[in-house]
Design an enzyme around this catalytic site. Structure first.
Site, PDB file in Angstrom:
ATOM      1  CD1 TRP A 162     -40.443 130.051   0.827  1.00 51.31           C
ATOM      2  CD2 TRP A 162     -39.398 128.766   2.321  1.00 51.31           C
ATOM      3  NE1 TRP A 162     -40.613 128.741   0.444  1.00 51.31           N
ATOM      4  CE2 TRP A 162     -39.980 127.922   1.354  1.00 51.31           C
ATOM      5  CE3 TRP A 162     -38.680 128.173   3.375  1.00 51.31           C
ATOM      6  CZ2 TRP A 162     -39.872 126.544   1.395  1.00 51.31           C
ATOM      7  CZ3 TRP A 162     -38.583 126.795   3.416  1.00 51.31           C
ATOM      8  CH2 TRP A 162     -39.163 126.001   2.434  1.00 51.31           C
ATOM      9  CD  GLN A 361     -13.130 116.919  -4.748  1.00 49.86           C
ATOM     10  OE1 GLN A 361     -14.294 116.866  -4.344  1.00 49.86           O
ATOM     11  NE2 GLN A 361     -12.450 115.841  -5.111  1.00 49.86           N
ATOM     12  CB  ILE A 362      -9.032 122.056  -1.686  1.00 49.45           C
ATOM     13  CG1 ILE A 362      -9.041 122.527  -3.155  1.00 49.45           C
ATOM     14  CG2 ILE A 362      -7.667 122.321  -1.060  1.00 49.45           C
ATOM     15  CD1 ILE A 362      -8.909 124.021  -3.328  1.00 49.45           C
ATOM     16  CD  GLU A 388     -33.167 139.359  -0.143  1.00 50.74           C
ATOM     17  OE1 GLU A 388     -33.169 140.429  -0.767  1.00 50.74           O
ATOM     18  OE2 GLU A 388     -32.598 139.199   0.942  1.00 50.74           O
TER      19      GLU A 388
END
Length: 408
Positions: A162, A361-362, A388
């Site tokens: 990572w 969603q809107i 982090e």
């Protein structure tokens, strides 16, 4: 000591507007392309370097802003542009903070400039802490650093994962175990200079979000670095390890861990990144709700939509205030007696996930397509509650700080 204020001064406003212009004119138009390509946007980083945004001088000016608001203000504006590209621009900063938090003045002056390069030859750096079996559980770290006294060299072996810019970086900052018996207190940080034999890139990850930011494994096989590449120096390390052994034997107070010092310093900045992404999604949703008509009127006329937007804006502003408070406290030397740094990252990260989901969603079906940016913003926002320090770890830090108990 700078007084806490909610009003940016004229210089800060000028920098904010300059960054906003770069984010709007350079970052946003390139966002979709580099998200699809899943590659480091070197041309955009180059443009940032040309105008002075990707440079040691710029970050130093923001880092040493006496109000503490320089870095969070910069992070919010760049990540408002696009999280993936912005992380490619600021990812080197985590390695730089690692050196600032743990290094000597000579190490800071030597290595941080090499992390950035210049406008004609841009470089990036990587901070390597997480491992396949040691993410939140830093005590399980397996990468080892063994001192070869005869040659005054440290020999590093292990695998990191990572790592932002891992493998493509010039300078790598690597956290390794120097005394396994001390657990996380037996860690130290090392500079691995460019082109050091034995360091290689492992797997490059294909990610759900922040695709324009390079994330990969870093493999260390008998990597030898000079003694002066131990951040802080061997004398300081020996003293710290001796104190840790004494306190472990007596059950005394803990000794600061090298990686945790880096994360503590960067948590409010990550919160600011989340605020930028949340704000961007909110603005798209607000504009859409004003112009999208259903049943003969704009959808914002419906309380179900209007109240969502009201909540989104309230949560974004609250998150920003927590970030600014923590940043001001850190800069003015006020201790995080209630884990204010973790509070800021926790709330801002969760807000980014929630707000971007509400934006999708809107927008309805349009929000689910790549024709609109909220789909990408929602994917990008997921990382803030993970990297982090996960949200669960932040809650653990806050709970332990408030209670004084070793909550598990």
């Amino acid at each position: 000591m700078a007084e806490f204020t909610l009003e940016l001064n004229d210089d800060q406003k000028q920098v904010r507007d300059w960054l906003h212009g770069f984010a709007a004119d350079v970052i946003r138009p390139a966002a979709s392309e580099w998200d699809e390509r899943e590659e480091t946007p070197w041309p955009v980083i180059q443009e940032a370097a040309k105008v002075g945004i990707y440079s040691l001088d710029f970050y130093a000016q923001q880092y040493f802003d006496p109000t503490g608001l320089g870095i969070p203000m910069a992070m919010e504006e760049l990540f408002w542009g696009d999280a993936g590209i912005a992380l490619s621009i600021v990812g080197t900063g985590l390695a730089a903070v690692g050196v600032l938090a743990n290094g000597t003045e000579e190490q800071i002056g030597t290595w941080i400039p090499q992390m950035y390069g210049d406008a004609d030859d841009v470089k990036v750096a990587a901070f390597c802490s997480s491992e396949p079996d040691a993410g939140s559980d830093v005590a399980s770290m397996r990468t080892r650093a063994v001192y070869d006294q005869a040659k005054d060299e440290w020999v590093l072996n292990g695998t990191k994962t990572w790592a932002t810019n891992g493998g493509i970086a010039g300078v790598h900052v690597v956290v390794a175990v120097v005394d396994a018996e001390l657990g996380s207190k037996g860690h130290a940080s090392f500079i691995v200079p460019p082109n050091t034999p034995g360091l290689s890139q492992g797997q490059k990850f294909k990610k759900h979000g922040i695709r324009a930011s390079h994330t990969a494994e870093v493999v260390l096989e008998d990597v030898r670095v000079p003694g002066h590449c131990l951040l802080g120096g061997k004398e300081k390390l020996d003293q710290r390890l001796a104190r840790a052994r004494e306190r472990a034997a007596s059950g005394g107070e803990r000794v600061k861990n090298a990686a945790m010092a880096t994360f503590e310093a960067s948590r409010p900045a990550v919160g600011a990144m989340a605020v930028g992404t949340a704000r961007a999604a909110y603005e798209v949703a607000l504009d859409y709700a004003k112009t999208r008509t259903q049943f003969g009127r704009p959808i914002i006329d419906n309380q179900g939509i209007a109240f969502q937007l009201a909540d989104m804006r309230t949560q974004i502003d609250a998150a920003r205030l927590l970030v600014w408070r923590a940043s001001w406290m850190a800069t003015t030397g006020k201790p995080f007696t209630s884990a204010e740094g973790s509070m800021s990252k926790l709330y801002a990260s969760e807000t980014a996930k929630k707000v971007t989901a509400q934006a999708v969603q809107i927008l309805g079906g349009n929000g689910f397509t790549r024709e609109y940016p909220v789909e990408r913003m929602h994917r990008d926002a997921a990382i803030y509650t993970i990297f982090e320090g996960t949200s669960e770890i932040q809650r653990l830090v806050i709970a332990r700080t408030l209670s004084g108990m070793p909550i598990r």
